[in-house]
Design an enzyme around this catalytic site. Structure first.
Site, PDB file in Angstrom:
ATOM      1  N   ASP A  14      46.715  -3.655 -15.715  1.00  0.00           N
ATOM      2  CA  ASP A  14      47.736  -4.510 -16.316  1.00  0.00           C
ATOM      3  C   ASP A  14      48.538  -5.128 -15.167  1.00  0.00           C
ATOM      4  OD1 ASP A  14      49.721  -5.468 -18.282  1.00  0.00           O
ATOM      5  OD2 ASP A  14      50.986  -3.907 -17.405  1.00  0.00           O
ATOM      6  N   LYS A  55      52.590 -12.223 -26.276  1.00  0.00           N
ATOM      7  CA  LYS A  55      54.024 -12.393 -26.514  1.00  0.00           C
ATOM      8  C   LYS A  55      54.367 -12.904 -27.914  1.00  0.00           C
ATOM      9  CE  LYS A  55      54.491 -10.718 -22.542  1.00  0.00           C
ATOM     10  NZ  LYS A  55      54.408  -9.251 -22.532  1.00  0.00           N
ATOM     11  N   ASP A 188      50.704   0.565 -18.186  1.00  0.00           N
ATOM     12  CA  ASP A 188      51.970   1.280 -18.338  1.00  0.00           C
ATOM     13  C   ASP A 188      52.464   1.312 -19.778  1.00  0.00           C
ATOM     14  OD1 ASP A 188      54.499  -1.076 -18.301  1.00  0.00           O
ATOM     15  OD2 ASP A 188      52.446  -1.662 -17.840  1.00  0.00           O
TER      16      ASP A 188
END
Length: 275
Positions: A14, A55, A188
């Site tokens: 990522d 998003k 993460d």
């Protein structure tokens, strides 16, 4: 007998919170700001919860949260719709693009870890919840700092972003590596882990520097050790519950995990060859 190269062939990272932007601060600040502009106050935790998604999906998920949805209905006397999502995103993108140059610094250890993997003959791919326009800001800055990857696939370049596996598959095509069982996904967020699982990859969750922990370098240095350890343990449990194969505190531990995965791949393939 089948012959397979008994090692990890590629690691798919990522970006924000894993390779750059310690604590994954840039998008969180902007999500809070765009909702504030609509008269809806969201918390840091609410802004972070969907992290890792494309998003637009991130905004959609926030609007579907009970507390936020209720506030929206109370303020606007109706449910939020797709037009609202597009309007919020239309505000989000230019603000984020303006902020991204400040949040493209590689996390400590990222450059060394990537370079070490490359020396081992492992290719470096990346997936992200950012779109290509955003990565055209982030990637060149990171590259100039010494963080050089072999492939970047963004969420707007595939049918669907995380947790779907398509970005991982496109990286495999770009890098010309297979099988997916010899690729490793590192991220993460829980959505990173699920993305890797859905793609049939090994998965590694990173705690420090990441969005799930949500602390800057200064905050980590200043928080009480007991509180920090409790937070780290909480994120670790969250990753393992999501199905992560390994969880590490920071990216500097990754090369040791890759060695362990190599041993496990070799053992599994030896067993296959005996059949």
């Amino acid at each position: 007998m089948r012959h397979l190269d008994n090692h990890v062939k590629a690691v798919i990272f990522d970006w924000g919170g894993t390779l750059v932007d310690y604590g994954c601060m840039a998008p969180v600040e902007v999500f809070i700001e765009i909702f504030n502009r609509k008269g809806i106050e969201i918390t840091l935790k609410e802004a972070r919860e969907p992290m890792g998604l494309e998003k637009m999906d991130h905004i959609r998920t926030i609007l579907n949260m009970n507390r936020i949805n209720n506030m929206w209905v109370e303020k606007y006397n109706r449910q939020p719709d797709e037009q609202d999502i597009h309007e919020l995103y239309g505000t989000f993108e230019p603000i984020l693009l303006e902020k991204l140059p400040q949040y493209s610094e590689p996390v400590p250890g990222a450059i060394n870890s990537v370079n070490h993997l490359k020396k081992l003959g492992i290719k470096i791919g990346t997936t992200t919840g950012y779109n290509r326009k955003m990565m055209e800001v982030v990637a060149p800055i990171a590259d100039k700092k010494g963080l050089k990857v072999d492939s970047i696939v963004t969420s707007d370049e595939v049918p669907k972003g995380r947790p779907h596996p398509w970005m991982c598959y496109q990286n495999a095509i770009n890098l010309q590596v297979y099988p997916m069982s010899q690729l490793v996904k590192v991220g993460d967020t829980v959505n990173d882990i699920i993305e890797g699982i859905n793609a049939g990859m090994w998965t590694v969750g990173i705690i420090k520097g990441g969005s799930e922990l949500g602390l800057s370098e200064d905050q980590i240095k200043n928080v009480e050790s007991v509180q920090l350890n409790e937070s780290i343990k909480s994120v670790e449990r969250k990753f393992y519950e999501a199905g992560a194969d390994f969880v590490i505190e920071d990216i500097n531990e990754l090369t040791d995990v890759i060695d362990r995965i190599n041993d496990m791949i070799e053992t599994e393939n030896l067993q296959l060859n005996k059949k």
